[in-house]
Design a protein around this motif. Sequence first.
Motif, short mmCIF file in Angstrom:
data_model
loop_
_atom_site.label_atom_id
_atom_site.label_comp_id
_atom_site.label_asym_id
_atom_site.label_seq_id
_atom_site.Cartn_x
_atom_site.Cartn_y
_atom_site.Cartn_z
N ALA A 402 60.17 19.03 65.10
CA ALA A 402 60.93 17.90 65.63
C ALA A 402 61.76 18.31 66.84
CB ALA A 402 61.82 17.32 64.54
N VAL A 403 62.39 19.48 66.76
CA VAL A 403 63.18 19.95 67.90
C VAL A 403 62.27 20.25 69.09
CG1 VAL A 403 64.72 21.77 68.70
CG2 VAL A 403 65.05 20.79 66.44
N ASP A 404 61.08 20.79 68.83
CA ASP A 404 60.11 20.97 69.91
C ASP A 404 59.81 19.64 70.59
OD1 ASP A 404 59.87 23.68 69.40
OD2 ASP A 404 58.04 23.48 68.21
N ALA A 405 59.58 18.60 69.78
CA ALA A 405 59.27 17.27 70.33
C ALA A 405 60.44 16.73 71.14
CB ALA A 405 58.91 16.31 69.19
N LEU A 406 61.66 16.97 70.69
CA LEU A 406 62.83 16.52 71.43
C LEU A 406 62.91 17.20 72.79
CD1 LEU A 406 65.56 15.04 71.65
CD2 LEU A 406 66.60 16.95 70.41
N GLU A 407 62.69 18.49 72.83
CA GLU A 407 62.77 19.21 74.11
C GLU A 407 61.65 18.80 75.06
OE1 GLU A 407 64.92 23.27 74.14
OE2 GLU A 407 63.25 23.48 72.75
N GLU A 408 60.54 18.35 74.52
CA GLU A 408 59.40 17.95 75.36
C GLU A 408 59.49 16.51 75.84
OE1 GLU A 408 56.15 18.75 72.77
OE2 GLU A 408 56.41 20.93 72.86
N ASP A 409 60.42 15.74 75.31
CA ASP A 409 60.54 14.32 75.66
C ASP A 409 61.74 14.15 76.59
OD1 ASP A 409 61.09 11.53 75.67
OD2 ASP A 409 60.08 11.28 73.75
N ASP A 410 61.49 14.12 77.88
CA ASP A 410 62.58 14.06 78.85
C ASP A 410 63.44 12.81 78.68
OD1 ASP A 410 61.79 16.46 79.95
OD2 ASP A 410 60.66 15.55 81.60
N ALA A 411 62.81 11.70 78.36
CA ALA A 411 63.56 10.44 78.26
C ALA A 411 64.61 10.50 77.16
CB ALA A 411 62.61 9.27 78.02
N ILE A 412 64.25 11.04 76.02
CA ILE A 412 65.19 11.10 74.89
C ILE A 412 66.15 12.27 75.06
CG2 ILE A 412 65.39 11.30 72.39
CD1 ILE A 412 64.20 8.66 73.44
N TYR A 413 65.65 13.42 75.48
CA TYR A 413 66.51 14.59 75.68
C TYR A 413 67.61 14.27 76.69
CZ TYR A 413 67.74 19.54 76.35
OH TYR A 413 68.40 20.74 76.42
N ASN A 414 67.23 13.65 77.82
CA ASN A 414 68.20 13.34 78.86
C ASN A 414 69.13 12.21 78.46
OD1 ASN A 414 67.08 15.32 80.51
ND2 ASN A 414 65.66 13.88 81.50
N ALA A 415 68.65 11.33 77.59
CA ALA A 415 69.49 10.22 77.13
C ALA A 415 70.71 10.71 76.37
CB ALA A 415 68.68 9.26 76.27
N LEU A 416 70.59 11.86 75.72
CA LEU A 416 71.71 12.43 74.98
C LEU A 416 72.76 13.05 75.89
CD1 LEU A 416 69.69 14.23 72.15
CD2 LEU A 416 71.11 12.19 71.88
N GLY A 417 72.39 13.31 77.14
CA GLY A 417 73.27 14.03 78.04
C GLY A 417 73.07 15.52 77.89
N ASN A 418 73.30 16.26 78.96
CA ASN A 418 73.02 17.70 78.95
C ASN A 418 73.82 18.45 77.89
OD1 ASN A 418 71.16 17.57 81.05
ND2 ASN A 418 72.74 17.82 82.63
N HIS A 419 75.08 18.06 77.71
CA HIS A 419 75.92 18.78 76.76
C HIS A 419 75.42 18.60 75.33
CE1 HIS A 419 79.86 20.55 75.49
NE2 HIS A 419 79.52 19.94 74.37
N VAL A 420 75.25 17.37 74.92
CA VAL A 420 74.85 17.10 73.54
C VAL A 420 73.45 17.64 73.26
CG1 VAL A 420 74.29 15.29 71.86
CG2 VAL A 420 76.38 15.14 73.22
N SER A 421 72.52 17.38 74.16
CA SER A 421 71.14 17.81 73.91
C SER A 421 71.05 19.32 73.77
CB SER A 421 70.21 17.31 75.02
OG SER A 421 70.68 17.71 76.29
#
Length: 451
Positions: A402-421
Amino acid sequence: MTSGNLTDAEQAVLDEIEEQDVDFLRLQFTDILGTVKNVSVPARQAEKAFAEGIYFDGSSIEGFVRIQESDMRLKPDPDTFAVLPWRQKEESAAARMICDVYDTSTGEPFEGDPRRVLKNALDRADEMGYTVNAAPEPEFFLFEEDEDGRATTRTNDAGGYFDLAPKDLASDVRRDIIYGLESMGFEVEASHHEVAEGQHEINFTYDDALTTADNVGTFRTVVRAIAAQHDLHATFMPKPIPRINGSGMHTHLSLFTEDGENAFHDDDDEFNLSDEAHAFTAGILEHAPAITAIANPTVNSYKRLVPGYEAPVYVAWSDRNRSALIRKPAARTPAASRVELRSPDPSCNAYLALAVMIHAGLDGIEKDLDCPDPVRENIYDFDEAKREEYGIDTLPANLGEAVDALEEDDAIYNALGNHVSSKFVEAKRQEFEDYLVDVSDWELDRYLETF
């Protein structure tokens, strides 16, 4: 208590503090991993809290800031003021307010505050002409405590879905929880025993997404506190007992237009869903693997997300059955048209989970994504070949995937903001690595005397 520098809402809180004889305020906020934190201050400090905020050490909070940039400021939201129900019988009362976190070095909202992350998602929706409503259904288990007051996994009832007493021995506990929630402003729709022994659900009405996220944190706090008064331990752990159903937090979502109309409803559609609703659904399906890291954030979450225990693992939607990831519930009125994401569990950070769901759905609308046809058969009965024929993918099988998928999904990763993601990924990578090197009781029972 009066001050010309306060807003009407802030002044109303000061009046309520005096009327209810509140002596302490708990100023609450939530860390990146979803744990509710609080700073307790005398109620006489309320006006100062509104005017100046309350300072705290952010370096001591999981995922916030480094030691050299530790000073943070809490700004209480007066709309979240509520007297705590388990303190009202004492001579004086305690109350809580939920706070936004500010960076003292810039004076701006702190980008690592999960509440801010959700507000950013709602700002995006507002720019597109929508408000967002949400309604979660958090399930929980009630367990007995041992002689030292520590939690066990012994349930105090043998009830099943919708059972009545005497099998449902926790009905009185649910009643007291409901009274507590209602005293804090909740409108409870229903409560019942869930499928598993010791498992329960209390549903409260939908609200705007920010209020809903606030309510989830309050709900968990109230459930735990009142269960403890009954010498029981309430847990929102997704799968505390093997081989029975786990606890989910099915989440209903809808968008409303500026004129108050439900943007998800269309009388002319076969499913009474608008083009926006179809595209929103397609967006969530498109980003489902990345959403899973946020909505199912623990190693234990993936013990629930397995076929055969009513938890959705297949990326599809349906207007009928509950084996799909997204369901279109029946709606009595156009205002009730909505979609239900069934994968989240109650261990998630509700602010972050709602934020990524909203961003994913809005991404679908912005890109006008095509929604696949609904799957009306029971997907649990499909073999791999049939799932491939239908184009049905599977959610990540564990936290690492799941964390791999999060890092590969720019739209969702960036939506969290750099700090949180970055902080979230760092914490969850460490959690998964710790899990991989641990040796479980199951392994010892299975192998220790065999080999």
